[in-house]
Design an enzyme around this catalytic site. Structure first.
Site, PDB file in Angstrom:
ATOM      1  CG  ASP A 106       0.845   1.249   5.122  1.00  0.00           C
ATOM      2  OD1 ASP A 106       0.229   0.184   4.964  1.00  0.00           O
ATOM      3  OD2 ASP A 106       0.950   1.823   6.220  1.00  0.00           O
ATOM      4  CB  SER A 246      11.762   3.074  -1.744  1.00  0.00           C
ATOM      5  OG  SER A 246      11.251   3.215  -0.439  1.00  0.00           O
TER       6      SER A 246
END
Length: 285
Positions: A106, A246
């Protein structure tokens, strides 16, 4: 922040936008980011707090603020914020056929061509594959190919998967510091400076793919379930990040995959595409 949602352009909320703008948009903040905030011990201290019971009160507030549901996760009760952040789904839904490439997390996706000089631009900032990999010979293999950047923001699900069936080579870790992967820090070339892992995946349908996980500010921990040689299957979980934003990067060789046109069109405009793990983003050539 404007993002393409596969049907329309939407405004995506930025988690911690004020703090990030101070750290990377203010001269004093940039000094702190370069000298102190990007250091491993800062992320370790923050992670200790996120793993403590004191952070539990953040969970419900964060879920409400960013409209996050955990109904499809293995648990709905989290003893601390990091347990919520590293939550695990019961199942990963594969929305692709055998020859189609899925999103591996995602995330907000950017798809960029790697030029004959092994160069590509992220938010207008030039990179080379050699800088990213710290390996000139390996970088040359991906000349003329594609760089797929899956940027995970703090409100995203922070586990990632393999893109296909295949076998992996041992993981290589590249030491570095920890800057935010938010586009505001693009001019600092964070993807070549940040701590990261690199692994060659010999896939059944897309050739030799390089998968790289990039740590970010307050995300000092990249957890891959198998760092040695191993076989894997499509959408098998590869690993997860601890708290923060990240990035996962895929490098694809020339003439192996055709990325969906909408993703390429918006990537060329500097606009990311919002994708969900398991949905189609391209097809084998």
């Amino acid at each position: 922040m404007q993002v393409w949602d596969r049907e329309k352009l939407i405004e995506e909320p930025e988690v911690g936008a004020g703090a990030i703008r101070f750290a990377y948009g203010n001269p004093f903040g940039r000094f702190l980011a370069k000298t102190i905030l990007c250091r491993k011990f800062v992320s370790e201290l923050y992670a200790a707090w996120q793993c403590s019971g004191l952070s539990k009160r953040k969970v419900k507030k964060f879920m409400a603020q960013y409209n996050i549901s955990v109904e499809d996760c293995t648990t709905q009760d989290f003893p601390n914020f990091n347990a919520f952040f590293t939550r695990q789904r019961k199942d990963y839904v594969n929305l692709t056929t055998e020859n189609e490439l899925p999103a591996i997390a995602d995330s907000k996706l950017t798809a960029l061509p790697i030029s004959a000089g092994c160069r590509f631009k992220i938010k207008g900032v030039p990179y080379t594959a050699e800088e990213l990999l710290e390996d000139k010979a390996l970088a040359a293999e991906y000349r003329g190919g594609l760089c797929l950047i899956f940027r995970l923001s703090p409100d995203d699900y922070h586990r990632y998967v393999y893109p296909d069936d295949g076998a992996q080579e041992p993981c290589r870790r590249i030491k570095g510091v920890l800057h935010t992967v938010n586009p505001i820090a693009a001019d600092m070339k964070v993807y070549r400076r940040n701590k990261r892992t690199v692994q060659r995946l010999r896939t059944a349908h897309f050739g030799d793919v390089l998968q790289m996980e990039v740590g970010a500010l307050l995300v000092g921990k990249i957890v891959n379930h198998a760092e040695g040689a191993a076989e894997f299957s499509k959408l098998q979980e590869k690993g997860y990040f601890a708290y923060g934003g990240s990035t996962v990067i895929l490098l694809l060789k020339k003439d192996t995959v055709r990325i969906d046109e909408d993703i390429l069109t918006y990537s060329a405009q500097g606009i990311e595409t919002k994708v969900r793990l398991g949905e189609r983003i391209g097809v084998k050539l």
